[in-house]
Write a protein that holds these residues in place. Structure first.
Motif, PDB file in Angstrom:
ATOM      1  N   GLY A   1      36.275 120.731  32.353  1.00  0.00           N
ATOM      2  CA  GLY A   1      35.892 121.369  33.775  1.00  0.00           C
ATOM      3  C   GLY A   1      35.785 122.947  34.071  1.00  0.00           C
ATOM      4  O   GLY A   1      34.959 123.350  34.464  1.00  0.00           O
TER       5      GLY A   1
ATOM      6  N   MET B   1      47.409 120.935  30.886  1.00  0.00           N
ATOM      7  CA  MET B   1      46.135 121.110  31.202  1.00  0.00           C
ATOM      8  C   MET B   1      45.531 119.700  30.268  1.00  0.00           C
ATOM      9  O   MET B   1      45.844 120.085  29.244  1.00  0.00           O
ATOM     10  CB  MET B   1      45.290 122.407  30.869  1.00  0.00           C
TER      11      MET B   1
ATOM     12  N   ARG C   1      39.963 116.886  29.964  1.00  0.00           N
ATOM     13  CA  ARG C   1      39.077 116.671  30.946  1.00  0.00           C
ATOM     14  C   ARG C   1      38.990 118.091  31.827  1.00  0.00           C
ATOM     15  O   ARG C   1      38.034 118.498  32.280  1.00  0.00           O
ATOM     16  CB  ARG C   1      39.630 115.627  32.046  1.00  0.00           C
ATOM     17  N   GLU C   2      40.362 118.533  32.316  1.00  0.00           N
ATOM     18  CA  GLU C   2      40.358 119.954  32.963  1.00  0.00           C
ATOM     19  C   GLU C   2      39.859 120.894  32.213  1.00  0.00           C
ATOM     20  O   GLU C   2      39.130 121.771  32.612  1.00  0.00           O
ATOM     21  CB  GLU C   2      41.798 120.105  33.281  1.00  0.00           C
TER      22      GLU C   2
END
Length: 144
Positions: A8, A1, A4-5
């Motif tokens: 998100g 991960m 950015r994830e």
């Protein structure tokens, strides 16, 4: 991960919490004691918790995947390839090929073949630098 994830995930939690808050405050009227301030505080708390969890998971996953990738590659290396790879690691992940050749006391052709094999296995990257090459440990191993 990746980071950015993780962001998100946090953004998704915030959107879901806002949606649920609007449902509770708007059409459903779950309780007459709920005001907008209470709902906003609940949304902020849930976002903070989700952000913390996502950050910890991103850190752990990144560290684990880097260590695992390094172990797998090191298992597939020959003894000479391992010597070259470890010498590059010792020099902070970046070494000049001509200096590395003198340090390891190898012939140019042997070191070139080993570098080519390491590059093919995606353990290192090679960049031309005047009359030599700069050998760098690939980003997978540095956690970038």
């Amino acid at each position: 991960m990746t980071l950015r994830e993780a962001f998100g995930v946090v953004a998704l939690v915030i959107v879901l919490q806002i949606f649920i808050g609007l449902l509770l405050y708007g059409p459903l009227q779950a309780s007459s004691s709920l005001d907008i301030y209470t709902i906003l505080v609940a949304i902020a708390l849930m976002a903070a918790v989700a952000g913390g969890i996502a950050s910890v998971l991103a850190f752990i996953f990144k560290k684990y995947s880097t260590e695992r990738a390094m172990r797998v590659v090191l298992m597939t290396l020959t003894e000479d390839e391992r010597r070259v790879f470890e010498a590059i690691l010792r020099s902070n992940g970046r070494a000049y090929q001509d200096k590395l050749r003198r340090e390891l006391d190898m012939s140019k052709s042997k070191l070139s073949a080993l570098v080519k094999n390491l590059e093919r296995k995606h353990a290192i990257t090679k960049e031309r630098y005047f009359r030599t090459n700069v050998l760098k440990v690939s980003k997978d191993f540095l956690g970038e």
